[in-house]
Design a protein around this motif. Structure first.
Motif, mmCIF file in Angstrom:
data_model
loop_
_atom_site.group_PDB
_atom_site.id
_atom_site.type_symbol
_atom_site.label_atom_id
_atom_site.label_comp_id
_atom_site.label_asym_id
_atom_site.label_seq_id
_atom_site.Cartn_x
_atom_site.Cartn_y
_atom_site.Cartn_z
ATOM 1 N N HIS A 125 3.031 -1.465 -1.086
ATOM 2 C CA HIS A 125 2.581 -1.983 -2.374
ATOM 3 C C HIS A 125 1.755 -3.263 -2.269
ATOM 4 C CE1 HIS A 125 3.865 -1.088 -6.789
ATOM 5 N NE2 HIS A 125 2.561 -1.215 -6.669
ATOM 6 N N HIS A 148 3.230 -0.789 -14.503
ATOM 7 C CA HIS A 148 3.715 -0.812 -13.119
ATOM 8 C C HIS A 148 5.098 -0.151 -13.057
ATOM 9 C CE1 HIS A 148 5.727 -3.750 -9.993
ATOM 10 N NE2 HIS A 148 5.495 -2.578 -9.447
ATOM 11 N N ASP A 150 8.244 0.850 -10.842
ATOM 12 C CA ASP A 150 8.811 0.328 -9.590
ATOM 13 C C ASP A 150 10.300 0.059 -9.791
ATOM 14 O OD1 ASP A 150 9.076 -1.009 -7.048
ATOM 15 O OD2 ASP A 150 7.054 -1.802 -7.271
ATOM 16 N N ASP A 154 8.237 -6.965 -7.523
ATOM 17 C CA ASP A 154 7.108 -7.311 -6.637
ATOM 18 C C ASP A 154 6.402 -8.591 -7.062
ATOM 19 O OD1 ASP A 154 7.839 -4.990 -5.381
ATOM 20 O OD2 ASP A 154 5.978 -3.906 -5.724
ATOM 21 N N HIS A 166 4.512 -6.572 0.517
ATOM 22 C CA HIS A 166 4.691 -5.590 -0.553
ATOM 23 C C HIS A 166 5.673 -6.050 -1.627
ATOM 24 C CE1 HIS A 166 8.268 -2.960 1.143
ATOM 25 N NE2 HIS A 166 8.488 -4.250 1.295
ATOM 26 N N ASP A 243 4.838 2.904 -7.836
ATOM 27 C CA ASP A 243 5.628 2.818 -6.607
ATOM 28 C C ASP A 243 6.642 3.957 -6.673
ATOM 29 O OD1 ASP A 243 7.593 2.184 -4.661
ATOM 30 O OD2 ASP A 243 7.146 0.040 -4.828
HETATM 31 MN MN LIG Z 1 6.577 -1.938 -5.203
#
Ligand SMILES: [Mn+2]
Length: 337
Positions: A125, A148, A150, A154, A166, A243
């Motif tokens: 990532h 996003h 995930d 992050d 990442h 992700d």
């Molecule tokens: Mn990620």
């Protein structure tokens, strides 16, 4: 530089679409979408292997690689109704992140400048700093919002003594001004990271992060609808970063930092479909697929379908068909006796 092809060869393209060269704008003149591989895992904190993600995502499919995929649900062919080309991999040496990320950023900007939507196959990532940043370089700093998916925010600051990795791309995107914190929507967070001081920073940026508890309690569709209204407020486009570890490890085992309790594959695909049907998507990445840790290609197949779902839905959004009605039976448009 001429077209590089997949870094770890052979020179296949995503499901057999035609090739292009992102350094030669003439080859992208008619493109709606350009696939780029980012075979980089030098930003990984735990299990590596995502450098092999792009080729696995390109080829993991049991149907012929003939550049055509009519969607049962959406009644579009994402690979035919749109002009989809594959520019191969960007040369990214996992041992030098400060060379690799600018190379991707520049390649993504080439694609956006040619008028196409970049779809970047990761890679870990850390590449999101380069790919979402490359979109902002062309469309305007602070003009593109982010959705996003995930397990992890992050938004780390310094990890292992480095600004780049990442666990940090979203912080760097906001700090650099490429994306706005208050137009940054995160979906699927859970588990035991990041620490409280990072949450303080995220709150100060006015990020909106939907943790799995809230998603479970309020419902994914309600959370998405709310996120969409923020993402489209005074922004010109939406970047979608997926992700694959947003999904439960049972649905996506081939990834570096698996976190139990995530979305199902169905929920992710439906979410990607809705985003690409309803929002002006200007860039996509699909990251953290690590084939060495995969089982029976479960994760690679899901990532392949995340890309296909996005393309099918973008094609539907641009088509003359009526708005998609998810309640219609499969054969409702057939003249049955
Ligand atoms: Mn990620």
């Amino acid at each position: 530089m001429a077209r590089y092809g997949p870094q770890f060869g052979p020179d296949i393209t995503y499901l057999g679409v035609d090739r292009c060269d992102h350094t030669d704008p003439a080859t992208m003149a008619v493109a709606d979408v350009v696939i780029l591989g980012a075979p980089f895992d030098g930003g990984t904190s735990h299990r590596p292997g995502t450098r092999f993600g792009p080729q696995a995502i390109r080829m993991t499919d049991y149907l012929p690689h003939d550049g055509s995929r009519p969607s049962l649900a959406l009644r579009t062919d994402g690979l035919r109704d749109l002009r989809v080309l594959d520019a191969g991999d960007v040369e990214m040496y996992s041992g030098d992140i400060e060379v690799a990320l600018p190379a991707l950023r520049s390649a993504v900007a080439d694609v956006v400048r040619a008028g196409a939507i970049p779809v970047v196959l990761g890679g870990d990532h850390s590449i999101a700093f380069a790919d979402a940043g490359g979109v902002a370089d062309v469309l305007g700093q602070g003009r593109v919002s982010m959705i996003h998916f995930d397990a992890h925010a992050d938004t780390g600051d310094i990890e292992f003594g480095s600004l780049w990795g990442h666990g940090q791309p979203m912080r760097r995107l906001i700090e650099s001004g490429a994306l706005r914190g208050d137009r940054f929507l995160q979906i699927g967070l859970r588990g035991y990271w990041p620490p409280p001081e990072t949450l303080d920073w995220m709150a100060a940026q006015r990020m909106r992060s939907y943790e799995m508890t809230e998603i479970g309690h309020r419902g994914l569709q309600t959370c998405l609808t709310e996120a969409f209204s923020i993402a489209t407020d005074d922004c010109d486009g939406v970047f979608l970063s997926v992700d694959i570890d947003v999904c439960d490890p049972g649905h996506a085992p081939g990834t570096g930092t698996p976190e139990p309790g995530g979305l199902t594959a169905r929920e992710l695909l439906d979410s990607v479909r809705r985003i690409c049907l309803e929002l002006p998507v200007v860039g996509i990445d699909v990251v953290e697929v690590s084939p060495p840790y995969d089982h029976a290609d479960i994760t690679a197949a899901l990532a392949n379908r995340v890309v296909l779902e996005a393309l099918s839905a973008i094609a539907r959004r641009r088509s003359a068909l009526p708005p998609f009605d998810p309640s219609l039976p499969l054969l409702a448009d057939r003249n049955l006796p």
